[in-house]
Write a protein that holds these residues in place. Sequence first.
Motif, PDB file in Angstrom:
ATOM      1  N   LYS A  25     -13.949  -0.493  -2.670  1.00 27.29           N
ATOM      2  CA  LYS A  25     -12.533  -0.750  -2.910  1.00 27.29           C
ATOM      3  C   LYS A  25     -12.393  -1.708  -4.081  1.00 27.29           C
ATOM      4  N   ARG A  26     -11.898  -1.156  -5.206  1.00 27.44           N
ATOM      5  CA  ARG A  26     -11.648  -2.005  -6.376  1.00 27.44           C
ATOM      6  C   ARG A  26     -10.171  -2.403  -6.336  1.00 27.44           C
ATOM      7  N   TYR A  27      -9.918  -3.531  -5.689  1.00 28.38           N
ATOM      8  CA  TYR A  27      -8.565  -4.027  -5.505  1.00 28.38           C
ATOM      9  C   TYR A  27      -8.317  -5.247  -6.375  1.00 28.38           C
ATOM     10  N   ASN A  28      -7.053  -5.521  -6.618  1.00 28.12           N
ATOM     11  CA  ASN A  28      -6.663  -6.780  -7.239  1.00 28.12           C
ATOM     12  C   ASN A  28      -7.094  -7.921  -6.325  1.00 28.12           C
ATOM     13  N   PRO A  29      -7.642  -9.011  -6.889  1.00 22.89           N
ATOM     14  CA  PRO A  29      -8.123 -10.109  -6.049  1.00 22.89           C
ATOM     15  C   PRO A  29      -7.068 -10.731  -5.139  1.00 22.89           C
ATOM     16  N   LYS A  30      -5.771 -10.486  -5.421  1.00 18.43           N
ATOM     17  CA  LYS A  30      -4.721 -11.031  -4.552  1.00 18.43           C
ATOM     18  C   LYS A  30      -4.640 -10.276  -3.235  1.00 18.43           C
ATOM     19  N   ARG A  31      -5.142  -9.040  -3.231  1.00 24.67           N
ATOM     20  CA  ARG A  31      -5.029  -8.206  -2.048  1.00 24.67           C
ATOM     21  C   ARG A  31      -6.216  -8.438  -1.117  1.00 24.67           C
ATOM     22  N   LYS A  32      -5.989  -8.351   0.181  1.00 28.40           N
ATOM     23  CA  LYS A  32      -7.047  -8.549   1.164  1.00 28.40           C
ATOM     24  C   LYS A  32      -7.412  -7.205   1.814  1.00 28.40           C
ATOM     25  N   ILE A  33      -8.676  -7.088   2.183  1.00 26.60           N
ATOM     26  CA  ILE A  33      -9.127  -5.926   2.948  1.00 26.60           C
ATOM     27  C   ILE A  33      -8.701  -6.118   4.403  1.00 26.60           C
ATOM     28  N   SER A  34      -8.085  -5.104   4.964  1.00 24.98           N
ATOM     29  CA  SER A  34      -7.602  -5.207   6.335  1.00 24.98           C
ATOM     30  C   SER A  34      -8.669  -4.762   7.332  1.00 24.98           C
ATOM     31  N   SER A  35      -8.472  -5.152   8.590  1.00 25.09           N
ATOM     32  CA  SER A  35      -9.414  -4.743   9.623  1.00 25.09           C
ATOM     33  C   SER A  35      -9.367  -3.228   9.828  1.00 25.09           C
TER      34      SER A  35
ATOM     35  N   PHE B 278     -11.926 -10.248   2.291  1.00 21.77           N
ATOM     36  CA  PHE B 278     -11.536  -9.678   3.575  1.00 21.77           C
ATOM     37  C   PHE B 278     -10.578 -10.629   4.296  1.00 21.77           C
ATOM     38  N   SER B 279      -9.638 -10.065   4.988  1.00 26.62           N
ATOM     39  CA  SER B 279      -8.820 -10.902   5.859  1.00 26.62           C
ATOM     40  C   SER B 279      -9.709 -11.443   6.972  1.00 26.62           C
ATOM     41  N   GLY B 280      -9.224 -12.503   7.654  1.00 25.67           N
ATOM     42  CA  GLY B 280     -10.020 -13.063   8.737  1.00 25.67           C
ATOM     43  C   GLY B 280     -10.388 -12.031   9.793  1.00 25.67           C
ATOM     44  N   PRO B 281      -9.406 -11.255  10.306  1.00 24.28           N
ATOM     45  CA  PRO B 281      -9.735 -10.234  11.307  1.00 24.28           C
ATOM     46  C   PRO B 281     -10.687  -9.167  10.764  1.00 24.28           C
ATOM     47  N   ALA B 282     -10.535  -8.807   9.484  1.00 20.39           N
ATOM     48  CA  ALA B 282     -11.408  -7.786   8.890  1.00 20.39           C
ATOM     49  C   ALA B 282     -12.841  -8.286   8.798  1.00 20.39           C
ATOM     50  N   GLU B 283     -12.999  -9.549   8.412  1.00 22.15           N
ATOM     51  CA  GLU B 283     -14.353 -10.110   8.308  1.00 22.15           C
ATOM     52  C   GLU B 283     -15.009 -10.192   9.682  1.00 22.15           C
ATOM     53  N   ARG B 284     -14.240 -10.613  10.683  1.00 20.17           N
ATOM     54  CA  ARG B 284     -14.784 -10.686  12.045  1.00 20.17           C
ATOM     55  C   ARG B 284     -15.161  -9.303  12.552  1.00 20.17           C
ATOM     56  N   CYS B 285     -14.324  -8.307  12.275  1.00 23.23           N
ATOM     57  CA  CYS B 285     -14.609  -6.937  12.687  1.00 23.23           C
ATOM     58  C   CYS B 285     -15.901  -6.442  12.038  1.00 23.23           C
ATOM     59  N   ALA B 286     -16.067  -6.767  10.767  1.00 26.46           N
ATOM     60  CA  ALA B 286     -17.275  -6.340  10.056  1.00 26.46           C
ATOM     61  C   ALA B 286     -18.525  -6.974  10.667  1.00 26.46           C
TER      62      ALA B 286
END
Length: 234
Positions: free
Chosen positions: A143-153, A179-187
């Motif tokens: 995922k090549r996203y703008n750094p302002k955007r977070k990866i969701s769970s 990654f968002s907090g929930p996304a990082e925990r899920c990973a």
Amino acid sequence: MAVRKNRRRSAARKRREDRRKAALIAGIAGVALLVLLWSVIWPYVVGTLTLGTVGGGGWWLWKTDRLIRGDDEKWRHENAVSAGHRTLAEVDAMEATEFEDFVADLCRRDGCTEVRRVGRTGDDGADVRGRLPDGRTMVIQCKRYNPKRKISSGEVRDLLGSQVHFRADVAIFVTTTYFSGPAERCAVQNAVLAVHRDHLGLWNTGTALPALTAVNGSGQGDRRHAVRRKETYE
């Protein structure tokens, strides 16, 4: 007393002379036997010498080849690392397919095999597939996203579904953002290797992909880093 010493010396001298004579006789006998039997044993002697020479030469060639291959592999790795360097600004400017190719090239640089970009419409959540250096199969979402955007769970869960679909041993999520907090925990809870922007920078500058597992789930910084990122990219 002196007489005894002289007798001992004479006896010792005689023993040494006897040993020399015995050795000389044995040598002469050995040479004579070799001459008498040469017509019979010479093929074995020549064969043994030939095998020893060939074996020694083969070992030397093998050792030299290993050294040359080792130096060549080291040079190729260093060259690949050097050639693969991109600033994160350059990575941010890539198109989605360019970013997928970039990730695939980093995988190949680190010894991954059967690496291929498969990202397209209907790709079942996989952008790159292949095998890690230890032989395990992997599926990668890029995922090549703008750094302002977070990866969701939800996006991490989509990758987990892709891992099940392709029966891959390892799932890897690579992104130019965080990654968002929930996304990082899920990973982390599901053994997904979450390669966020900071880890992508490490990977790009030479850290091997398998080594990133040691820092999985860390490195996104605290609230102060989040504020700094927000100020930088907004």
